[in-house]
Write a protein that holds these residues in place. Structure first.
Motif, PDB file in Angstrom:
ATOM      1  N   ALA A 291       0.853  -1.163   0.081  1.00  0.00           N
ATOM      2  CA  ALA A 291      -0.171   0.399  -0.175  1.00  0.00           C
ATOM      3  C   ALA A 291       0.688   1.097   0.235  1.00  0.00           C
ATOM      4  N   ALA A 292       1.844   1.269   0.798  1.00  0.00           N
ATOM      5  CA  ALA A 292       2.626   2.348   0.915  1.00  0.00           C
ATOM      6  C   ALA A 292       3.512   2.821  -0.762  1.00  0.00           C
ATOM      7  N   ARG A 293       3.950   1.050  -1.217  1.00  0.00           N
ATOM      8  CA  ARG A 293       4.907   1.739  -2.409  1.00  0.00           C
ATOM      9  C   ARG A 293       3.175   2.069  -3.865  1.00  0.00           C
ATOM     10  N   LEU A 294       2.588   1.605  -3.497  1.00  0.00           N
ATOM     11  CA  LEU A 294       1.292   1.761  -4.438  1.00  0.00           C
ATOM     12  C   LEU A 294       1.513   3.298  -4.133  1.00  0.00           C
ATOM     13  N   GLY A 295       1.165   4.057  -2.807  1.00  0.00           N
ATOM     14  CA  GLY A 295       0.586   5.224  -2.669  1.00  0.00           C
ATOM     15  C   GLY A 295       1.646   6.212  -2.978  1.00  0.00           C
ATOM     16  N   ARG A 296       2.499   6.117  -2.479  1.00  0.00           N
ATOM     17  CA  ARG A 296       3.979   6.828  -2.565  1.00  0.00           C
ATOM     18  C   ARG A 296       3.551   7.815  -3.570  1.00  0.00           C
ATOM     19  N   SER A 365      -9.038  10.219   0.313  1.00  0.00           N
ATOM     20  CA  SER A 365      -8.109   9.764  -0.757  1.00  0.00           C
ATOM     21  C   SER A 365      -7.701   7.644  -0.307  1.00  0.00           C
ATOM     22  N   GLN A 366      -6.480   8.250   0.407  1.00  0.00           N
ATOM     23  CA  GLN A 366      -6.591   7.056   0.833  1.00  0.00           C
ATOM     24  C   GLN A 366      -7.545   6.036   0.515  1.00  0.00           C
ATOM     25  N   ARG A 396      -3.546  -0.669   5.636  1.00  0.00           N
ATOM     26  CA  ARG A 396      -3.450   1.143   4.847  1.00  0.00           C
ATOM     27  C   ARG A 396      -4.581   1.724   5.740  1.00  0.00           C
ATOM     28  N   VAL A 397      -4.873   2.148   7.326  1.00  0.00           N
ATOM     29  CA  VAL A 397      -5.604   2.422   7.648  1.00  0.00           C
ATOM     30  C   VAL A 397      -3.753   3.419   8.423  1.00  0.00           C
ATOM     31  N   ALA A 398      -2.738   2.559   8.632  1.00  0.00           N
ATOM     32  CA  ALA A 398      -1.386   2.373   9.714  1.00  0.00           C
ATOM     33  C   ALA A 398      -0.961   3.834   8.337  1.00  0.00           C
ATOM     34  N   VAL A 399      -0.617   3.213   7.017  1.00  0.00           N
ATOM     35  CA  VAL A 399      -0.114   4.016   5.849  1.00  0.00           C
ATOM     36  C   VAL A 399      -0.687   5.159   5.681  1.00  0.00           C
ATOM     37  N   ALA A 400      -1.857   5.480   5.755  1.00  0.00           N
ATOM     38  CA  ALA A 400      -2.761   6.618   5.658  1.00  0.00           C
ATOM     39  C   ALA A 400      -2.209   7.709   6.614  1.00  0.00           C
ATOM     40  N   ALA A 401      -2.394   6.965   7.587  1.00  0.00           N
ATOM     41  CA  ALA A 401      -2.031   8.161   8.926  1.00  0.00           C
ATOM     42  C   ALA A 401      -0.698   8.759   8.797  1.00  0.00           C
ATOM     43  N   PHE A 445     -11.574  11.706  10.582  1.00  0.00           N
ATOM     44  CA  PHE A 445     -12.100  11.582   9.090  1.00  0.00           C
ATOM     45  C   PHE A 445     -11.577  10.731   8.071  1.00  0.00           C
ATOM     46  N   LEU A 446     -10.118  10.065   8.658  1.00  0.00           N
ATOM     47  CA  LEU A 446     -10.009   8.663   8.097  1.00  0.00           C
ATOM     48  C   LEU A 446     -10.988   7.617   8.868  1.00  0.00           C
ATOM     49  N   GLY A 447     -11.042   7.800  10.462  1.00  0.00           N
ATOM     50  CA  GLY A 447     -12.086   6.735  10.436  1.00  0.00           C
ATOM     51  C   GLY A 447     -13.423   6.592  10.348  1.00  0.00           C
ATOM     52  N   ILE A 448     -13.426   7.643   9.822  1.00  0.00           N
ATOM     53  CA  ILE A 448     -14.377   8.155   9.727  1.00  0.00           C
ATOM     54  C   ILE A 448     -15.090   7.285   8.333  1.00  0.00           C
TER      55      ILE A 448
END
Length: 535
Positions: A291-296, A365-366, A396-401, A445-448
């Motif tokens: 997820a980090a690779r795809l979203g970097r 977006s994440q 995914r949530v950790a990467v977004a955070a 908002f990430l959690g929501i």
């Protein structure tokens, strides 16, 4: 085959394109209508006399810090001129964002999901499918125009001038729809198409900022669609001949996109991947690393855009002055909880409200990227391996955070660098604290968004973007409209201290982090038990 028989499938495709983006379009419709209504109404209330308006014009008319957001004003002594400046400047930016997102969703997302293959296997050709999808997007742009027109008309502005202002704003949307259509043909994935479109938009916005804030650079307005919207001069001496520029640009870009679409393979992009390239195995050790690779690339784009804007905000922090500010205007600032905006630190604190919005949108977006993995069917393959659902979504949530923290701190650090460059006395620690101040609401908002992914997977992203937009608009305009204090506080943005102009609100931050944790835990629990939904 007759034209009538071809028309039926084309109409169905257009209806589908409009329906798929209806939540996003409805959210923008209400946002545009509210902004168009509130600005003239609050102007009349804040500046009831000519003396008040003259004081406002002297203080803000030539203020580069204000021009950064709204562009160059032309007549701040009238409701019409003020409305053209504030409504046109704000909504033109949002219209460009909407245009890129709508076009990529209607074209590249449909193709990536495999639905375009099925359509082309039937009785619809490449040209027909392309034009039909754009027809659905055009219906969405028309809805935005109606929202602007309705808001301005209800506020008491002339119908003809209101329609022309709406036309100027939607002309920006049209150009960036064409940009999104072109990047959808160039890129092979939705993510890359969106990033390319966002990059073009960022460049156009940067040109508009330079044109409106740098001495002698006004000619740059003619190099960007956002500048064209200004030069149309709605409600302040209309110049409809300028409409030729967005119309021509839209036609050229859409024609180029259609030419590429008719010649390339379905599922591919003009930028073909190098099959002979050496394999790159970094960040392939786990789903979270992937997820980090795809979203970097997206994170780098957000960091670059937010960071550059923060640096410019810092450079302009010393241009704020309280000279000539009317008492009525100061009361309006007090309603927003930003009475110190007329000092450099107060200005920096107030502008960080927009960085908090950016971080919140990044968070959504994440989760949109996570939904894309599920919709495309790739998640089924991942979960067939020894990877649990909790681990996948939690990763995914950790990467977004981590991305949220990076963007917030970058905004704080670069805003400090810009302010220090012009001699504004503000500490690096205070500006990093302003960056940290972005985290609690971003994580909320990430959690929501993650919770909505579990409850309403197909509608989750549109609803999440709508929640963020509605909360932000309500925070800005709820007090100005005279809403009760308890109702205004429904918006999480209302509980954010505008650091460094105001102290960091520790209790509110703890509450937001607690709610974010609860929403994330609930999201993981619900996601573990529901079926995967492809498409």
């Amino acid at each position: 085959m007759s034209g009538a028989s071809r028309l039926g499938p084309s109409r169905a495709i257009a209806r589908r394109a409009f329906a798929d983006g209806r939540i996003r379009t409805i959210a923008f419709f209400y946002l545009f209508a509210v902004v168009a209504y509130v600005q003239p109404v609050t102007y009349r209330a804040a500046y009831p006399t000519l003396a008040d308006r003259v004081g406002f014009a002297r203080s803000f008319g030539d203020n580069t810090a204000i021009r950064l957001f709204y562009g160059k004003p032309r007549d701040l002594l009238s409701t019409a001129g003020y409305t053209a400046w504030r409504v046109g400047g704000t909504l033109a930016i949002l219209a460009g964002v909407w245009g890129v997102l709508a076009a990529v969703a209607a074209l590249r997302t449909e193709e990536e999901a495999g639905r375009t293959d099925l359509l082309l296997a039937g009785i619809v050709g490449r040209r027909g499918a392309y034009l039909a999808a754009l027809g659905g997007v055009a219906a969405g742009a028309l809805a935005l125009f109606v929202g602007i027109l309705a808001g301005l008309a209800i506020a008491g502005l002339p119908l003809g001038g209101s329609a022309y202002l709406g036309l100027g704003v939607t002309s920006v949307a049209a150009v960036f729809v064409a940009v999104g259509a072109l990047t959808s043909q160039i890129a092979g994935t939705r993510r890359l198409a969106t990033e390319l479109g966002a990059g073009v938009f960022a460049a156009c916005f940067a040109l508009r900022v330079i044109a409106d804030t740098a001495a002698g650079a006004g000619w740059l307005r003619w190099a960007t669609p956002l500048g064209w919207a200004e030069e149309m001069r709605p409600l302040t001496g209309a110049r409809p001949v300028v409409l030729v520029l967005p119309l021509a640009a839209t036609a050229v870009l859409l024609s180029a996109a259609m030419g590429i679409a008719r010649r390339r393979d379905v599922g591919s992009g003009l930028l073909a991947e190098r099959e002979s390239a050496q394999p790159r195995l970094r960040l392939l050790a786990s789903p979270s690393a992937l997820a980090a690779r795809l979203g970097r690339g997206g994170v780098v784009g957000w960091l670059t855009g937010v960071g550059a804007f923060a640096f410019i905000v810092g450079l302009l922090a010393d241009s704020i002055s309280s000279a000539g500010i009317s008492k009525s205007l100061q009361r309006e600032f007090a309603k927003l909880g930003s009475g110190s905006i007329l000092t450099p630190t107060g200005y920096l604190g107030f502008t960080f409200l927009f960085f908090i919005l950016a971080v919140s949108l990044f968070a959504v977006s994440q989760i949109a990227g996570a939904r894309e993995e599920e919709a495309a069917g790739r998640l089924e393959t991942v979960l067939a391996l020894p990877v649990g659902r909790s681990r996948w979504l939690g990763g995914r949530v950790a990467v977004a955070a981590a991305g949220i923290a990076s963007i917030g701190l970058a905004a704080g650090g670069l805003a400090w660098a810009g302010a220090a460059a012009v001699g504004v006395r503000v500490s690096l620690g205070a500006m990093l604290e302003a960056g940290v101040n972005c985290l609690p609401i971003g994580l909320l908002f990430l959690g929501i968004a993650a919770l909505l992914l579990g409850l309403l997977p197909r509608a989750s992203i549109g609803v999440s973007y709508g929640v963020v937009s509605a909360a932000f608009v309500w925070d800005l305009f709820g007090s100005l409209l005279g809403a009760p204090g308890w109702l205004v506080k429904v918006s999480p943005f209302e509980d954010v201290g505008l650091v460094p102009g105001q102290p960091f609100r520790v209790v509110a931050a703890i509450v937001m982090l607690g709610l974010a944790s609860l929403a994330t835990l609930a999201a993981v629990g619900i996601f573990r038990r529901r079926d995967l939904l492809v498409g």
